[in-house]
Design a protein around this motif. Structure first.
Motif: not given
Length: 109
Positions: A15, A21, A52, A55, A58-59
């Protein structure tokens, strides 16, 4: 169980494995931000920043709270700020080693 922890770590570092990110996380280390603020800081289009952020959400690295028509993003864990600081220190150490090596090579006959 050990495999689960290793998988969690691998997923977590995946991630983080994108320059934008990392920049988003650095910005959020300074305080909560909405997408427009992050877009301005990162210097990228809103859709790329949103991608980004998805992501990272989601993590479970960041989370967002709805505030009217905006979403305010925050780091899920304040230790992420420390992790980024340690990563920079590691990078700086490698850079110092590389500079020393170049100076040694430069001074060879």
């Amino acid at each position: 169980m050990k495999h689960d922890i290793q998988q969690f770590k691998a997923d977590f570092f995946k991630a983080l494995a994108h320059p934008m990110r990392i920049r988003i996380l650095e910005a959020l280390s300074e305080g909560d931000k909405n997408v427009n603020e992050l877009q301005s800081i990162v210097g990228s289009e809103g859709s790329a920043v949103s991608q980004q952020l998805a992501v990272l959400r989601n993590k479970n690295v960041v989370y967002g709270i709805k505030d009217g028509t905006s979403v305010i993003y925050s780091l899920r864990d304040p230790l992420i700020k420390e992790l980024l600081t340690v990563a920079k220190q590691i990078f700086d150490n490698h850079l110092v080693d590389a500079i020393s090596l170049l100076e040694t090579i430069r001074n060879e006959p």
